[in-house]
Motif scaffolding. Sequence first.
Motif, PDB file in Angstrom:
ATOM      1  N   GLY A  15       0.788  -1.239   0.000  1.00  0.00           N
ATOM      2  CA  GLY A  15       0.000   0.000   0.000  1.00  0.00           C
ATOM      3  C   GLY A  15       0.812   1.276   0.000  1.00  0.00           C
ATOM      4  N   SER A  40      -1.754  -6.342  -1.000  1.00  0.00           N
ATOM      5  CA  SER A  40      -2.283  -6.058   0.345  1.00  0.00           C
ATOM      6  C   SER A  40      -3.630  -5.346   0.210  1.00  0.00           C
ATOM      7  CB  SER A  40      -1.295  -5.180   1.131  1.00  0.00           C
ATOM      8  OG  SER A  40      -1.294  -3.867   0.609  1.00  0.00           O
ATOM      9  N   SER A 100       5.762  -0.371   0.481  1.00  0.00           N
ATOM     10  CA  SER A 100       5.509   0.629   1.538  1.00  0.00           C
ATOM     11  C   SER A 100       6.575   0.500   2.626  1.00  0.00           C
ATOM     12  CB  SER A 100       4.125   0.406   2.150  1.00  0.00           C
ATOM     13  OG  SER A 100       4.166  -0.721   3.004  1.00  0.00           O
ATOM     14  N   THR A 103       5.691  -2.522   4.850  1.00  0.00           N
ATOM     15  CA  THR A 103       6.098  -3.837   4.330  1.00  0.00           C
ATOM     16  C   THR A 103       7.627  -3.952   4.321  1.00  0.00           C
ATOM     17  OG1 THR A 103       4.067  -4.265   3.124  1.00  0.00           O
ATOM     18  CG2 THR A 103       6.055  -5.272   2.234  1.00  0.00           C
TER      19      THR A 103
HETATM   20  C1  FMN Z   1      -3.414   7.038  -0.574  1.00  0.00           C
HETATM   21  C2  FMN Z   1      -2.335   6.457   0.279  1.00  0.00           C
HETATM   22  C3  FMN Z   1      -1.025   6.537  -0.146  1.00  0.00           C
HETATM   23  C4  FMN Z   1       0.009   5.998   0.627  1.00  0.00           C
HETATM   24  N1  FMN Z   1       1.294   6.087   0.160  1.00  0.00           N
HETATM   25  C5  FMN Z   1       2.293   5.541   0.882  1.00  0.00           C
HETATM   26  C6  FMN Z   1       3.619   5.572   0.368  1.00  0.00           C
HETATM   27  O1  FMN Z   1       3.895   6.100  -0.716  1.00  0.00           O
HETATM   28  N2  FMN Z   1       4.581   4.976   1.092  1.00  0.00           N
HETATM   29  C7  FMN Z   1       4.321   4.351   2.298  1.00  0.00           C
HETATM   30  O2  FMN Z   1       5.237   3.813   2.892  1.00  0.00           O
HETATM   31  N3  FMN Z   1       3.062   4.309   2.801  1.00  0.00           N
HETATM   32  C8  FMN Z   1       2.047   4.878   2.121  1.00  0.00           C
HETATM   33  N4  FMN Z   1       0.759   4.827   2.617  1.00  0.00           N
HETATM   34  C9  FMN Z   1       0.526   4.206   3.941  1.00  0.00           C
HETATM   35  C10 FMN Z   1       0.408   2.678   3.861  1.00  0.00           C
HETATM   36  O3  FMN Z   1      -0.653   2.315   2.991  1.00  0.00           O
HETATM   37  C11 FMN Z   1       0.177   2.091   5.252  1.00  0.00           C
HETATM   38  O4  FMN Z   1       1.334   2.298   6.037  1.00  0.00           O
HETATM   39  C12 FMN Z   1      -0.184   0.611   5.248  1.00  0.00           C
HETATM   40  O5  FMN Z   1      -0.223   0.138   6.582  1.00  0.00           O
HETATM   41  C13 FMN Z   1       0.782  -0.224   4.436  1.00  0.00           C
HETATM   42  O6  FMN Z   1       0.435  -1.593   4.602  1.00  0.00           O
HETATM   43  P1  FMN Z   1       0.866  -2.669   3.512  1.00  0.00           P
HETATM   44  O7  FMN Z   1       2.325  -2.476   3.254  1.00  0.00           O
HETATM   45  O8  FMN Z   1       0.577  -3.981   4.172  1.00  0.00           O
HETATM   46  O9  FMN Z   1       0.033  -2.431   2.308  1.00  0.00           O
HETATM   47  C14 FMN Z   1      -0.283   5.359   1.862  1.00  0.00           C
HETATM   48  C15 FMN Z   1      -1.607   5.265   2.274  1.00  0.00           C
HETATM   49  C16 FMN Z   1      -2.621   5.805   1.507  1.00  0.00           C
HETATM   50  C17 FMN Z   1      -4.063   5.688   1.992  1.00  0.00           C
END
Ligand code: FMN
Length: 199
Positions: A15, A40, A100, A103
């Motif tokens: 994400g 995710s 992200s 992750t």
């Molecule tokens: C619109 C949007 C954009 C995001 N962009 C980033 C990003 O560029 N980098 C980042 O580390 N987290 C970003 N986030 C936050 C992550 O989505 C969040 O930390 C999430 O827990 C990541 O979980 P995952 O790695 O399991 O998907 C963003 C969230 C949203 C809603």
Amino acid sequence: MKSKRPKRLIVGVSGASGMPYALRLLQSIPEEYEIYLIASSGAQRICKSETGIELNRSSLTNHLPEIRNENINFLSNDDFFTPVASGSFHTDGMVVIPCSMKTLSGIANGYTQTLIERAADVTLKEKRKLILVVRETPFNTIHLKNMLQAAEAGAIILPASPGFYANPKSLDDIVDFIAARTLDALQISQSLFHGWKEV
Ligand SMILES: Cc1cc2nc3c(=O)[nH]c(=O)nc-3n(C[C@H](O)[C@H](O)[C@H](O)COP(=O)(O)O)c2cc1C
């Protein structure tokens, strides 16, 4: 006689911003590859908001017919009862695009709470190629330390930071640049972008 196993690539989509990179990569992986796609829940939502496309078979087929959908195995990020969670399932590597900071942290610290993190952990322990297309700006020291730790464990940190030396004319050119550099890091031949040339 033993049959040769197919080429296999695990694609994790987490994400972070940068979903066009993931879609372009999926469009560009050669047809001989089996793709194991893990997105995710955050990736699903961000992909829909950034591109209008959902990371499922019907949406990809409708919007990007050139993706070889039949080669993609869609895996759930909370299902560990799947071959990519085990090192005995041989693959040709893995990419997390975009990756992200959450992750990245899970991977760098061996905290494998999701299938993306577990598959990346397996990829590192089996000494296979792992590319992390990290996306955040600016980075704090925790992000930087996690990148160093992942790199020391064998990952390639490939920041989603496009170069402008090839004079991109469009957003597509910029997206191609990152997808091309990712395929280069996976040692998969690509025709999206051919590097810097003297003029
Ligand atoms: C619109 C949007 C954009 C995001 N962009 C980033 C990003 O560029 N980098 C980042 O580390 N987290 C970003 N986030 C936050 C992550 O989505 C969040 O930390 C999430 O827990 C990541 O979980 P995952 O790695 O399991 O998907 C963003 C969230 C949203 C809603």
